[in-house]
Design a protein around this motif. Structure first.
Motif, PDB file in Angstrom:
ATOM      1  N   GLY A 148     -39.224  20.920   4.557  1.00  0.00           N
ATOM      2  CA  GLY A 148     -37.807  20.638   4.762  1.00  0.00           C
ATOM      3  C   GLY A 148     -37.107  21.734   5.542  1.00  0.00           C
ATOM      4  N   ASN A 149     -37.429  22.996   5.204  1.00  0.00           N
ATOM      5  CA  ASN A 149     -36.833  24.125   5.930  1.00  0.00           C
ATOM      6  C   ASN A 149     -37.257  24.130   7.401  1.00  0.00           C
ATOM      7  N   MET A 150     -38.524  23.778   7.644  1.00  0.00           N
ATOM      8  CA  MET A 150     -38.998  23.727   9.026  1.00  0.00           C
ATOM      9  C   MET A 150     -38.297  22.620   9.813  1.00  0.00           C
ATOM     10  N   GLU A 151     -38.073  21.483   9.172  1.00  0.00           N
ATOM     11  CA  GLU A 151     -37.389  20.378   9.852  1.00  0.00           C
ATOM     12  C   GLU A 151     -35.944  20.758  10.177  1.00  0.00           C
ATOM     13  N   VAL A 152     -35.286  21.441   9.257  1.00  0.00           N
ATOM     14  CA  VAL A 152     -33.910  21.868   9.509  1.00  0.00           C
ATOM     15  C   VAL A 152     -33.866  22.880  10.648  1.00  0.00           C
ATOM     16  N   ALA A 153     -34.857  23.787  10.685  1.00  0.00           N
ATOM     17  CA  ALA A 153     -34.910  24.776  11.766  1.00  0.00           C
ATOM     18  C   ALA A 153     -35.088  24.086  13.123  1.00  0.00           C
ATOM     19  N   LYS A 154     -35.869  23.001  13.154  1.00  0.00           N
ATOM     20  CA  LYS A 154     -36.034  22.258  14.409  1.00  0.00           C
ATOM     21  C   LYS A 154     -34.720  21.635  14.851  1.00  0.00           C
ATOM     22  N   TYR A 227     -19.406  21.150  14.754  1.00  0.00           N
ATOM     23  CA  TYR A 227     -19.708  19.720  14.590  1.00  0.00           C
ATOM     24  C   TYR A 227     -21.192  19.501  14.316  1.00  0.00           C
ATOM     25  N   LEU A 228     -22.032  20.160  15.114  1.00  0.00           N
ATOM     26  CA  LEU A 228     -23.475  19.995  14.921  1.00  0.00           C
ATOM     27  C   LEU A 228     -23.921  20.577  13.584  1.00  0.00           C
ATOM     28  N   THR A 229     -23.321  21.686  13.183  1.00  0.00           N
ATOM     29  CA  THR A 229     -23.670  22.279  11.888  1.00  0.00           C
ATOM     30  C   THR A 229     -23.342  21.331  10.743  1.00  0.00           C
ATOM     31  N   SER A 230     -22.208  20.661  10.831  1.00  0.00           N
ATOM     32  CA  SER A 230     -21.838  19.716   9.774  1.00  0.00           C
ATOM     33  C   SER A 230     -22.825  18.551   9.705  1.00  0.00           C
ATOM     34  N   ARG A 231     -23.302  18.107  10.854  1.00  0.00           N
ATOM     35  CA  ARG A 231     -24.272  17.009  10.856  1.00  0.00           C
ATOM     36  C   ARG A 231     -25.624  17.454  10.298  1.00  0.00           C
ATOM     37  N   VAL A 232     -26.036  18.667  10.623  1.00  0.00           N
ATOM     38  CA  VAL A 232     -27.303  19.182  10.080  1.00  0.00           C
ATOM     39  C   VAL A 232     -27.186  19.371   8.567  1.00  0.00           C
ATOM     40  N   MET A 236     -29.654  18.022   5.678  1.00  0.00           N
ATOM     41  CA  MET A 236     -30.222  18.862   4.618  1.00  0.00           C
ATOM     42  C   MET A 236     -29.981  18.248   3.245  1.00  0.00           C
ATOM     43  N   ASN A 237     -28.783  17.759   3.032  1.00  0.00           N
ATOM     44  CA  ASN A 237     -28.488  17.135   1.739  1.00  0.00           C
ATOM     45  C   ASN A 237     -29.372  15.908   1.504  1.00  0.00           C
ATOM     46  N   LYS A 238     -29.591  15.145   2.576  1.00  0.00           N
ATOM     47  CA  LYS A 238     -30.448  13.963   2.437  1.00  0.00           C
ATOM     48  C   LYS A 238     -31.897  14.370   2.183  1.00  0.00           C
ATOM     49  N   LEU A 239     -32.351  15.431   2.827  1.00  0.00           N
ATOM     50  CA  LEU A 239     -33.717  15.914   2.586  1.00  0.00           C
ATOM     51  C   LEU A 239     -33.889  16.370   1.140  1.00  0.00           C
TER      52      LEU A 239
END
Length: 255
Positions: A148-154, A227-232, A236-239
């Motif tokens: 999950g952390n790797m996916e968020v980093a991507k 804006y992009l941070t809020s979407r990420v 993260m919450n969904k992951l």
């Protein structure tokens, strides 16, 4: 009687002269007003040309080049990340139910194939958990969290550029203004006795162009980053929610 007639004739001639002078003055004033009215739009147009955006941009100096590059790259990153994040949030609503059914039936290989075919951050995270089935629950949870952390980093790829642009672009603008002010005062000092306010004023407004440009680029980058941070964060919450659902699935008794 003859003298009186002569005086009256001179008075009449003087009156005619005054009338002619008055008429001439009125015509001259009307012509001047007409000329001023016609000259006003031309003056306004000339002023507009002098203060056009393109001319001001060119007058900003070479520091406008890095600001333009920062703006172009930031806009590209924003739209590219928007597309990537939108693609990553696509998920089959029946995905977790299918995984649950396959795991309860003991078809682990099919569950892994299903995760690979989905090819989303959620499915890749669940795939790692499926591959760890049979190991201690803590090991399974750690493996899922790492993926999950790797996916968020991507997904956050390029965010550093936006943050740097949001902070650095105004600083570059201020630098251009300071150097421009130095040049303006140098030009004023070099003019000597011929110096006037127009020399200083022209240098100042040209110097302020870089500040305006830097603030515009910085504001764009800042809003894009937030804006992009809020979407990420939503991803993260969904992951995290999917990870908890998967861990609950493993703890469910087989039917």
């Amino acid at each position: 009687m003859a003298l009186l007639n002569l005086i009256l004739a001179q008075v009449a001639a003087t009156g005619d002269s005054v009338q002619q002078i008055t008429d001439t003055a009125v015509q001259t004033a009307a012509q001047a007003a007409t000329a001023a009215t016609q000259a006003a739009p031309a003056a306004a147009e000339a002023t507009a040309k002098e203060l056009s955006v393109w001319d001001l941009t060119l007058s900003g100096g070479w520091l406008m080049i890095p600001l333009a590059l920062l703006a172009i790259v930031s806009i590209y990153i924003f739209f590219e990340r928007c597309f990537a994040i939108s693609s990553s949030t696509r998920e089959d609503k029946n995905f977790m139910q299918q995984i649950r059914t396959l795991i309860h039936d003991g078809r682990i290989d099919e569950a892994e194939k299903l995760c690979k075919s989905a090819n989303t951050p959620y499915s890749r995270m669940i795939e790692k958990g499926v591959s760890r089935i049979g190991r201690p629950m803590n090991d399974v949870l750690v493996a899922i969290e790492n993926v999950g952390n790797m996916e968020v980093a991507k997904l956050e790829k390029g965010f550093t550029w936006l943050a740097t642009t949001a902070a650095g672009a105004p600083m570059i603008g201020f630098l251009g203004t300071v150097t421009g002010m130095v040049q303006a005062f140098f030009a004023l000092a070099s003019a000597g006795s011929n110096s006037n306010v127009s020399i200083l004023a022209s240098g100042i407004y040209e110097a302020l162009v870089t500040t305006v440009a830097g603030l515009i680029v910085g504001i764009i980058a800042l809003f894009a980053y937030n804006y992009l941070t809020s979407r990420v964060n939503k991803v993260m919450n969904k992951l995290e929610g999917n990870a908890m659902d998967f861990m609950d699935l493993l703890n469910e008794p087989a039917k």
